[in-house]
Scaffold this motif. Structure first.
Motif, mmCIF file in Angstrom:
data_model
loop_
_atom_site.group_PDB
_atom_site.id
_atom_site.type_symbol
_atom_site.label_atom_id
_atom_site.label_comp_id
_atom_site.label_asym_id
_atom_site.label_seq_id
_atom_site.Cartn_x
_atom_site.Cartn_y
_atom_site.Cartn_z
ATOM 1 N N SER A 16 24.003 -20.008 7.770
ATOM 2 C CA SER A 16 22.799 -19.314 7.318
ATOM 3 C C SER A 16 22.800 -19.141 5.808
ATOM 4 N N GLN A 107 8.038 -10.756 15.452
ATOM 5 C CA GLN A 107 8.575 -9.898 14.391
ATOM 6 C C GLN A 107 7.592 -8.792 14.013
ATOM 7 N N ASP A 154 26.635 -10.970 8.356
ATOM 8 C CA ASP A 154 25.816 -12.170 8.570
ATOM 9 C C ASP A 154 25.369 -12.329 10.024
ATOM 10 N N ARG A 155 25.111 -11.214 10.715
ATOM 11 C CA ARG A 155 24.740 -11.298 12.122
ATOM 12 C C ARG A 155 23.218 -11.380 12.278
ATOM 13 N N HIS A 156 22.625 -12.428 11.742
ATOM 14 C CA HIS A 156 21.196 -12.669 11.906
ATOM 15 C C HIS A 156 20.937 -13.173 13.324
ATOM 16 N N GLN A 204 23.324 -6.770 9.679
ATOM 17 C CA GLN A 204 22.214 -7.528 10.233
ATOM 18 C C GLN A 204 22.286 -7.432 11.761
ATOM 19 N N PRO A 205 21.178 -7.597 12.452
ATOM 20 C CA PRO A 205 19.873 -8.045 11.949
ATOM 21 C C PRO A 205 18.941 -6.922 11.496
ATOM 22 N N ASN A 207 19.261 -4.955 8.865
ATOM 23 C CA ASN A 207 19.284 -4.734 7.421
ATOM 24 C C ASN A 207 19.468 -3.247 7.109
#
Length: 270
Positions: A16, A107, A154-156, A204-205, A207
């Motif tokens: 990512s 979203q 970085d856990r999108h 994440q996700p 934020n």
């Protein structure tokens, strides 16, 4: 150390972050270090996940090992993991699942929800509706707790996934912790105190601060992970991976990793 030789032709994808090259060969996935010591972060994290109750919870995680790789005419550090997919299985990320199952405007639906607890609940409800998995809330909470413990920012939604075989779904082994343990020395320089760097991390996700994200998930589904590692366990997990890096950097990396885990563990227990 054994050097595995490969060619630039096999580079199959990026992370990512846009640059971490990875490819599949001989039943294993390989990833190169790009911004620091991602391979060490993956390897140490998977070793320490074995000291948790994730398996008891009914979930799995990917085990990584360090690799010395000859790529693009250069010797590089990286890591590898076994391909956990069975014949006929594929990975479906939450990003793809929600886009296909809810619609391209999913979203905007999430943004209208009043708070983080409601947003996490919505993600879980939609995933369970679309897959039939009835413990996805516990799975997601455990994943968020692991990310907090190891400082993985970085856990999108392309790093959260389910397994699919036809119309049957299962829980995906937890994977991709390479951005944890302050491994990105471009964004988190080695000459800055780890305490300062940890204060800059965003989970994440959602934020958000790790504590907020984890507490919101736990409010819905309860605490999940039990972590039983000692100082000695962390030292042992670091011993082999550290040998892949320049001697001048080893004490810095070790200190950062130890501080990160200890600090994040104290926050997780609050």
């Amino acid at each position: 150390m054994i050097i595995k030789r490969t060619t630039g032709n096999r580079i199959a994808g990026t992370s990512s972050k846009g640059n971490q090259e990875k490819w599949q060969e001989d039943g294993r996935w390989f990833k190169l270090d790009m911004f620091g010591y991602e391979g060490l972060a993956e390897t140490v994290t998977s070793a320490l996940l074995s000291r948790t109750n994730i398996i008891e919870l009914g979930f799995q995680y990917v085990t990584y090992r360090m690799e010395r790789l000859e790529v693009h005419g250069r010797t590089r550090n990286g890591c590898s993991s076994a391909d956990f997919l069975q014949p006929g299985e594929s990975i479906l990320t939450l990003a793809d699942l929600l886009r296909k199952g809810v619609g391209s405007d999913w979203q905007s639906q999430v943004k209208r929800l009043p708070n983080m607890q409601a947003k996490i609940g919505w993600l879980v409800e939609q995933t369970e509706r679309l897959t039939g998995l009835d413990r996805f809330g516990a799975y997601l909470t455990a994943l968020f707790e692991a990310d907090m413990l190891f400082g993985n920012e970085d856990r999108h939604l392309n790093n959260i996934a389910v397994l699919r075989r036809g119309e049957v779904f299962d829980y995906c082994p937890m994977f991709d912790f390479g951005a944890g343990l302050l491994s990105n020395v471009r964004d988190y320089p080695m000459d800055v105190e780890p305490k300062v760097l940890l204060s800059q991390l965003r989970a994440q996700p959602m934020n958000a601060q790790f504590v907020r994200q984890v507490h919101a998930a736990q409010a819905n589904y309860g605490a999940q992970i039990r972590y039983d590692s000692s100082w000695e366990d962390i030292v042992n997990a670091l011993a082999e991976p550290l040998a892949f890096y320049a001697e001048r950097d080893r004490s810095y990396i070790s200190d950062r990793v130890m501080f990160c885990i200890q600090t994040q563990y104290r926050k997780l227990k609050k």
